[in-house]
Scaffold this active site. Structure first.
Site, PDB file in Angstrom:
ATOM      1  N   HIS A 125      -4.001   6.090   7.777  1.00  0.00           N
ATOM      2  CA  HIS A 125      -2.591   6.409   8.100  1.00  0.00           C
ATOM      3  C   HIS A 125      -2.263   7.889   7.897  1.00  0.00           C
ATOM      4  CE1 HIS A 125      -1.676   2.252   8.702  1.00  0.00           C
ATOM      5  NE2 HIS A 125      -1.928   1.912   7.450  1.00  0.00           N
ATOM      6  N   ASP A 162      -9.009  -2.592  10.638  1.00  0.00           N
ATOM      7  CA  ASP A 162      -7.943  -2.810   9.652  1.00  0.00           C
ATOM      8  C   ASP A 162      -6.757  -3.449  10.373  1.00  0.00           C
ATOM      9  OD1 ASP A 162      -6.986  -1.575   6.724  1.00  0.00           O
ATOM     10  OD2 ASP A 162      -5.337  -1.773   8.167  1.00  0.00           O
ATOM     11  N   HIS A 164      -3.727  -2.955  10.156  1.00  0.00           N
ATOM     12  CA  HIS A 164      -2.695  -1.984  10.528  1.00  0.00           C
ATOM     13  C   HIS A 164      -3.263  -0.958  11.502  1.00  0.00           C
ATOM     14  CE1 HIS A 164      -1.699  -3.407   6.385  1.00  0.00           C
ATOM     15  NE2 HIS A 164      -0.524  -3.593   6.967  1.00  0.00           N
ATOM     16  N   ASP A 249      -7.776  -6.420   5.467  1.00  0.00           N
ATOM     17  CA  ASP A 249      -6.450  -7.026   5.349  1.00  0.00           C
ATOM     18  C   ASP A 249      -6.082  -7.914   6.540  1.00  0.00           C
ATOM     19  OD1 ASP A 249      -6.411  -4.701   6.843  1.00  0.00           O
ATOM     20  OD2 ASP A 249      -4.899  -3.688   5.629  1.00  0.00           O
TER      21      ASP A 249
HETATM   22 ZN   LIG Z   1      -4.311  -1.975   6.459  1.00  0.00          ZN
END
Ligand SMILES: [Zn+2]
Length: 341
Positions: A125, A162, A164, A249
């Site tokens: 991120h 991931d 996200h 995740d």
């Molecule tokens: Zn994540």
């Protein structure tokens, strides 16, 4: 049997987080425990080094690097609601990025066939001038820059599974066709980016491939996504090195998402990408830890990825999968201009 180097160091616990934060030092404790009992031929521990400021600055603005450096030794410094630096966070972040760079050197130099960087804080991120989503420096983007600058490669594949979207990695290479960024993620979800029509700009058009998926998908839908999109695009790109933003995740036990992947699903994705690496990149492949917050599920899934990196199951191929047609049709509509799909 392929050899696999891994980086996992007790010092990765030195980046503290506020009470109750999911991205906690115990994640590394769980992985250190795993590696004490994990055994297969060809596994080698590799000691990390700290990345230099120059290596970090290949992907981040100098002034931002200075801002993070200025947190060293201070009790705490808040960057965003999810992301706080404590006294040793800066040093730990340098050791995280540097651990990946050390592993890359080992793989490029042929000392090991492939690798797994079990590092924190995570990175995908983090943007050029901004910490967010538990991330300070974008480890995998720094790794890709390093493969370009130090090793002269010009076709690097980053697959980000991931749960996200890796907004930071996408932005780093959005106009850059030397790095193909391909992400599967729950959508809509944090951080909000990763829509299917975000496909790159200028020279990078077509070299960002987003596969946004509704919550609730699991092994079957991910396998279909690999068959229809990830595998063909990756093979047409013909990478010289495969990097995986390996978050865990999207696991069915994870508290931060609604995805339903099992350990078999992570094994299948690894097998598929290792086959791409074998066929195009001389086997060179490194997984980089991102998310994964269930402390029982994390080491279990990581151990399955390590098993697959051994290469013994490569000929088994990947499952065909089922479902996800509408989501994958949308990806095909955008990307058939750039890739044969
Ligand atoms: Zn994540």
């Amino acid at each position: 049997m392929l050899t696999t180097g891994y980086v996992c160091d007790p010092r990765y616990r030195n980046h503290e987080v506020p009470p109750g934060h999911p991205e906690r030092p115990e994640r590394i404790t769980a992985l250190l425990d795993l590696m004490r009992r994990y055994a297969r031929p060809g596994i080698a521990a590799i000691a990390p080094r700290a990345a230099t400021v120059e290596e970090i600055a290949a992907n981040h603005d100098r002034r931002y690097v200075d801002r993070v450096r200025a947190t060293a030794g201070k009790p705490y410094s808040v960057f965003d609601p999810d992301t706080t630096a404590y006294a040793e966070s800066y040093e730990t972040a340098l050791l995280a990025a540097g651990g990946l760079l050390e592993l890359i050197d080992h793989v490029v130099g042929g000392k090991v066939d492939n690798g797994f960087a079990m590092i924190r804080p995570p990175g995908h991120h983090a943007e050029a001038d901004r910490a967010m989503g538990f991330c300070f420096f974008n480890n995998i983007a720094i790794g890709a820059r390093y493969l370009r600058a130090a090793h002269g490669l010009d076709r690097i594949l980053i697959v980000d599974w991931d749960v996200h979207h890796g907004n930071g990695t996408q932005r780093s290479f959005y106009a850059d066709k030397s790095v193909l960024y391909l992400s599967l993620h729950q959508y809509p979800h944090y951080p909000g980016t990763g829509a299917v029509n975000e496909a790159g700009v200028a020279d990078g058009l077509g070299y960002t491939v987003n596969i946004p998926l509704p919550g609730g998908y699991g092994d079957d839908e991910y396998a279909t996504a690999f068959h229809r999109i990830v595998d063909p695009v990756s093979r047409q790109f013909a990478p010289q090195f495969v990097l995986i933003s390996a978050g865990f995740d999207a696991h069915r036990s994870d508290p931060l998402s609604q995805m339903r992947l099992s350990d078999d699903g992570f094994a299948a994705m690894t097998r598929s990408l290792l086959a791409v690496a074998r066929d195009h990149a001389g086997g060179k492949c490194v997984a980089v830890l991102e998310g994964g917050y269930d402390l029982d599920a994390l080491p279990q899934a990581v151990s399955r990825v390590l098993d697959e990196l051994g290469g013994e199951n490569l000929d088994a191929g990947t499952p065909q999968g089922a479902g996800a047609e509408a989501a994958l049709d949308a990806v095909t509509r955008i990307h058939k201009r750039f890739w044969q799909l």
